[in-house]
Design an enzyme around this catalytic site. Structure first.
Site, mmCIF file in Angstrom:
data_model
loop_
_atom_site.group_PDB
_atom_site.id
_atom_site.type_symbol
_atom_site.label_atom_id
_atom_site.label_comp_id
_atom_site.label_asym_id
_atom_site.label_seq_id
_atom_site.Cartn_x
_atom_site.Cartn_y
_atom_site.Cartn_z
ATOM 1 N N ASP A 99 55.791 47.244 31.200
ATOM 2 C CA ASP A 99 56.250 46.867 29.858
ATOM 3 C C ASP A 99 55.558 45.672 29.235
ATOM 4 O O ASP A 99 56.083 45.050 28.326
ATOM 5 C CB ASP A 99 57.746 46.559 29.955
ATOM 6 C CG ASP A 99 58.042 45.508 31.023
ATOM 7 O OD1 ASP A 99 57.108 44.768 31.378
ATOM 8 O OD2 ASP A 99 59.194 45.431 31.490
ATOM 9 N N GLU A 121 56.855 53.654 35.981
ATOM 10 C CA GLU A 121 58.088 52.900 35.718
ATOM 11 C C GLU A 121 58.546 53.139 34.271
ATOM 12 O O GLU A 121 58.818 52.224 33.496
ATOM 13 C CB GLU A 121 57.913 51.392 35.977
ATOM 14 C CG GLU A 121 59.220 50.650 36.158
ATOM 15 C CD GLU A 121 59.048 49.147 36.319
ATOM 16 O OE1 GLU A 121 58.815 48.421 35.338
ATOM 17 O OE2 GLU A 121 59.143 48.678 37.470
ATOM 18 N N GLU A 135 59.511 43.077 25.967
ATOM 19 C CA GLU A 135 59.283 44.204 26.864
ATOM 20 C C GLU A 135 60.051 45.467 26.480
ATOM 21 O O GLU A 135 59.552 46.577 26.652
ATOM 22 C CB GLU A 135 59.633 43.802 28.300
ATOM 23 C CG GLU A 135 58.689 42.769 28.910
ATOM 24 C CD GLU A 135 59.010 41.330 28.522
ATOM 25 O OE1 GLU A 135 59.973 41.097 27.752
ATOM 26 O OE2 GLU A 135 58.293 40.420 28.973
ATOM 27 N N HIS A 216 60.972 33.067 34.257
ATOM 28 C CA HIS A 216 59.840 33.050 33.310
ATOM 29 C C HIS A 216 60.087 33.775 31.994
ATOM 30 O O HIS A 216 59.199 33.821 31.143
ATOM 31 C CB HIS A 216 58.605 33.689 33.960
ATOM 32 C CG HIS A 216 58.711 35.183 34.079
ATOM 33 N ND1 HIS A 216 59.367 35.802 35.101
ATOM 34 C CD2 HIS A 216 58.256 36.173 33.279
ATOM 35 C CE1 HIS A 216 59.316 37.103 34.949
ATOM 36 N NE2 HIS A 216 58.655 37.358 33.844
ATOM 37 N N ARG A 218 60.514 35.098 28.389
ATOM 38 C CA ARG A 218 60.267 34.476 27.081
ATOM 39 C C ARG A 218 61.558 34.270 26.297
ATOM 40 O O ARG A 218 61.700 33.277 25.580
ATOM 41 C CB ARG A 218 59.305 35.337 26.265
ATOM 42 C CG ARG A 218 57.860 35.140 26.671
ATOM 43 C CD ARG A 218 56.912 36.075 25.947
ATOM 44 N NE ARG A 218 55.563 35.858 26.437
ATOM 45 C CZ ARG A 218 54.603 35.232 25.765
ATOM 46 N NH1 ARG A 218 54.834 34.768 24.560
ATOM 47 N NH2 ARG A 218 53.417 35.072 26.298
ATOM 48 N N HIS A 248 56.320 29.705 37.670
ATOM 49 C CA HIS A 248 55.404 30.536 36.881
ATOM 50 C C HIS A 248 54.410 29.637 36.138
ATOM 51 O O HIS A 248 54.764 28.520 35.732
ATOM 52 C CB HIS A 248 56.248 31.333 35.881
ATOM 53 C CG HIS A 248 55.564 32.520 35.285
ATOM 54 N ND1 HIS A 248 54.650 32.409 34.273
ATOM 55 C CD2 HIS A 248 55.661 33.836 35.558
ATOM 56 C CE1 HIS A 248 54.218 33.627 33.934
ATOM 57 N NE2 HIS A 248 54.820 34.508 34.714
HETATM 58 C C1 UD1 Z 1 53.958 38.242 31.087
HETATM 59 C C2 UD1 Z 1 54.603 39.458 30.414
HETATM 60 C C3 UD1 Z 1 55.999 39.691 30.962
HETATM 61 C C4 UD1 Z 1 56.000 39.721 32.472
HETATM 62 C C5 UD1 Z 1 55.321 38.485 33.004
HETATM 63 C C6 UD1 Z 1 55.217 38.576 34.517
HETATM 64 C C7 UD1 Z 1 54.114 39.948 28.057
HETATM 65 C C8 UD1 Z 1 54.426 39.631 26.650
HETATM 66 N N1 UD1 Z 1 54.738 39.210 28.970
HETATM 67 O O1 UD1 Z 1 54.692 37.091 30.669
HETATM 68 O O2 UD1 Z 1 56.477 40.917 30.471
HETATM 69 O O3 UD1 Z 1 57.331 39.790 32.926
HETATM 70 O O4 UD1 Z 1 54.010 38.382 32.479
HETATM 71 O O5 UD1 Z 1 54.880 37.366 35.107
HETATM 72 O O6 UD1 Z 1 53.333 40.835 28.314
HETATM 73 N N2 UD1 Z 1 49.309 31.683 32.776
HETATM 74 C C9 UD1 Z 1 48.328 31.113 33.530
HETATM 75 N N3 UD1 Z 1 47.828 31.799 34.613
HETATM 76 C C10 UD1 Z 1 48.297 33.011 34.965
HETATM 77 C C11 UD1 Z 1 49.322 33.587 34.189
HETATM 78 C C12 UD1 Z 1 49.811 32.917 33.081
HETATM 79 O O7 UD1 Z 1 47.871 30.014 33.259
HETATM 80 O O8 UD1 Z 1 47.817 33.583 35.962
HETATM 81 C C13 UD1 Z 1 49.832 30.950 31.583
HETATM 82 C C14 UD1 Z 1 48.833 30.888 30.436
HETATM 83 O O9 UD1 Z 1 48.973 29.677 29.763
HETATM 84 C C15 UD1 Z 1 49.313 32.044 29.550
HETATM 85 C C16 UD1 Z 1 50.804 31.931 29.706
HETATM 86 O O10 UD1 Z 1 50.987 31.626 31.077
HETATM 87 O O11 UD1 Z 1 48.909 31.896 28.211
HETATM 88 C C17 UD1 Z 1 51.601 33.146 29.315
HETATM 89 O O12 UD1 Z 1 51.114 34.334 29.891
HETATM 90 P P1 UD1 Z 1 51.482 35.752 29.202
HETATM 91 O O13 UD1 Z 1 50.855 36.833 30.006
HETATM 92 O O14 UD1 Z 1 51.211 35.735 27.760
HETATM 93 O O15 UD1 Z 1 53.037 35.873 29.308
HETATM 94 P P2 UD1 Z 1 54.010 35.660 30.502
HETATM 95 O O16 UD1 Z 1 55.036 34.749 29.987
HETATM 96 O O17 UD1 Z 1 53.293 35.353 31.744
HETATM 97 N N1 UDP Z 2 56.085 37.286 42.930
HETATM 98 C C1 UDP Z 2 55.042 36.749 43.686
HETATM 99 N N2 UDP Z 2 54.918 35.390 43.749
HETATM 100 C C2 UDP Z 2 55.761 34.543 43.129
HETATM 101 C C3 UDP Z 2 56.817 35.097 42.334
HETATM 102 C C4 UDP Z 2 56.938 36.478 42.254
HETATM 103 O O1 UDP Z 2 54.265 37.479 44.288
HETATM 104 O O2 UDP Z 2 55.591 33.326 43.235
HETATM 105 C C5 UDP Z 2 56.197 38.766 42.824
HETATM 106 C C6 UDP Z 2 57.541 39.357 43.153
HETATM 107 O O3 UDP Z 2 57.622 39.716 44.510
HETATM 108 C C7 UDP Z 2 57.588 40.592 42.258
HETATM 109 C C8 UDP Z 2 56.717 40.198 41.076
HETATM 110 O O4 UDP Z 2 55.966 39.066 41.479
HETATM 111 O O5 UDP Z 2 56.983 41.712 42.871
HETATM 112 C C9 UDP Z 2 57.562 39.872 39.892
HETATM 113 O O6 UDP Z 2 56.762 39.321 38.883
HETATM 114 P P1 UDP Z 2 57.336 38.486 37.701
HETATM 115 O O7 UDP Z 2 58.669 37.951 38.077
HETATM 116 O O8 UDP Z 2 56.269 37.539 37.289
HETATM 117 O O9 UDP Z 2 57.457 39.565 36.524
HETATM 118 P P2 UDP Z 2 58.552 40.675 36.136
HETATM 119 O O10 UDP Z 2 58.825 41.505 37.344
HETATM 120 O O11 UDP Z 2 59.743 39.962 35.616
HETATM 121 O O12 UDP Z 2 57.866 41.447 35.053
#
Ligand code: UD1
Ligand code: UDP
Length: 374
Positions: A99, A121, A135, A216, A218, A248
């Protein structure tokens, strides 16, 4: 060679990578497919952690992440860049999972080229377009035109049928997260060193019950995150618990949690864990406190009670089974429900049952068969 089905699997974030690596492995080992992988790298470090442990080297790395990226900029870039890869690869099918923005943009780019989309999924619905945000709408968009819907559970299948999705395109496959969890558990069993990095914290918190935590979402930014931090502060005042919280990398999460929780004796704010270490955290935790989607599926599989810091969930199966409970983001409610699980043995025992509504660990093989036959 040409008779093999060309599948382009596209993903961008940590959870997509975790839930798709079993399928990428299955496709790569299967003669029926010519498998390609494209990562948007919507996430960078957190995605690379998964690619490394799963041994996946993408054919295309779009490297899209920018610090603090906005949804519209990310969506626009993902749509254009994934489109270019589709023009180059011209796959028979594109596979997306879940999603995220990458999923929604990747699916639309495929639709613009009349390339069929397999949605892994599929059919998760909270019924509320603002929870989880964005999402819920991303899922509905993909669900409106995917050609193959791999629903993890009968509940998800029924949600799609209620939206008039053609019954012949919907299959209950289980959730590949269970395949992933089994794979990583087996790897750690063979090589305990893969998850030994928590041993210092385990020694520091010996004798205390561990609460594993992630946050994490939003829709929780701002007040929700502040409330969650307040709840953790209050729980950490207890001598008999410790909270291990891999934070996160989203700056909106880190700013609040670092400001409010750094330096507390019973709280370990740590960097995101790779998957073997997160599986270890699940294993040593007495309970999980989370707003994550994936953790709601993994914790019940391991018999760990999970308190879900959200107002709604698109994963009602854990709640129905009694292994997960929605607690929202009110600090009093989080503290009250956590305290109950810590102090009331019967309440804990009622939730701590290993239960697997999300899959049997063979979902990737089922999806591969569907892709071969579709
Ligand atoms: C994203 C997804 C969310 C998912 C989550 C899982 C969208 C809108 N959101 O949220 O559905 O549940 O991932 O974790 O698609 N960042 C880093 N390094 C990383 C990852 C993130 O620095 O490896 C920081 C960056 O500043 C980035 C910010 O996190 O801009 C947000 O990342 P983004 O992918 O936009 O949204 P998430 O909040 O991570
Ligand atoms: N996870 C991980 N390391 C962490 C936190 C979560 O590997 O420090 C894994 C967790 O086991 C799960 C997935 O990340 O499989 C969940 O991701 P996240 O919570 O970022 O996103 P969501 O599932 O809410 O989209």
């Amino acid at each position: 060679m040409s008779s093999r089905r060309k599948i382009l699997t596209v993903f961008g974030t940590r959870p997509e990578a975790i839930k798709l690596f079993p399928l990428v492995h299955a496709l790569a080992e299967d003669e029926r497919f010519d498998s390609r992988v494209c990562i948007s790298a919507q996430h960078r470090e957190m995605l690379d952690q998964v690619l490394e442990i799963a041994g996946i080297v993408p054919d295309h790395d779009l490297d899209l992440m920018t610090p603090g990226q906005t949804l519209d900029a990310l969506t626009a870039r993902a749509l254009v860049e994934i489109g270019k890869v589709l023009d180059e690869e011209r796959p028979d099918w594109i596979v997306v999972q879940g999603d995220t923005t990458t999923v929604m943009a990747g699916a639309i780019a495929a639709y613009y080229r009349k390339i069929p989309v397999c949605h892994v999924e599929a059919g998760l619905r909270s019924g509320d377009i603002h929870h989880p945000w964005p999402e819920e709408v991303n899922r509905r968009v993909v669900g409106s035109f995917a050609a193959l819907h791999c629903a993890p559970t009968p509940t998800a299948r029924d949600a799609l049928l209620r939206e008039n999705v053609a019954a012949g395109s919907v299959y209950v496959t289980g959730n590949t997260v269970i395949d992933a969890l089994r794979w990583v558990t087996q790897r750690v069993g063979e090589q305990p060193a893969l998850a030994a990095g928590l041993s210092e914290l385990e020694a520091r918190f010996a004798g205390k019950r561990i609460i594993g935590m992630t946050s994490h979402r939003r829709e929780n930014f701002g007040e929700g995150m502040e409330n969650i931090a307040t709840a953790v502060q209050r729980l950490a005042a207890r001598e008999d618990v410790a909270i291990i919280f891999p934070v996160h990398l989203n700056p909106n999460v880190r700013a609040v949690m670092n400001a409010r929780l750094a330096g507390l004796d019973n709280v370990a704010l740590i960097e995101p864990l790779d998957y073997p270490h997160f599986a270890r955290l699940l294993d040593i935790s007495h309970l999980m406190l989370t707003d994550s989607g994936g953790v709601q599926e993994e914790a019940p599989a391991l018999g760990k009670p999970v308190l879900v810091m959200r107002e709604t969930t698109e994963r009602p199966e854990g709640i129905a089974a009694g292994t997960a409970k929605l607690v929202g983001t009110d600090a009093d409610a989080i503290v009250r429900e956590t305290t109950r699980l810590l102090d009331d043995e019967a309440a804990y025992a009622a939730m701590a049952r290993a239960h697997n509504p999300f899959g049997d660990g063979h979902s990737a093989a089922r999806i591969a068969d569907l892709l071969a036959e579709a």
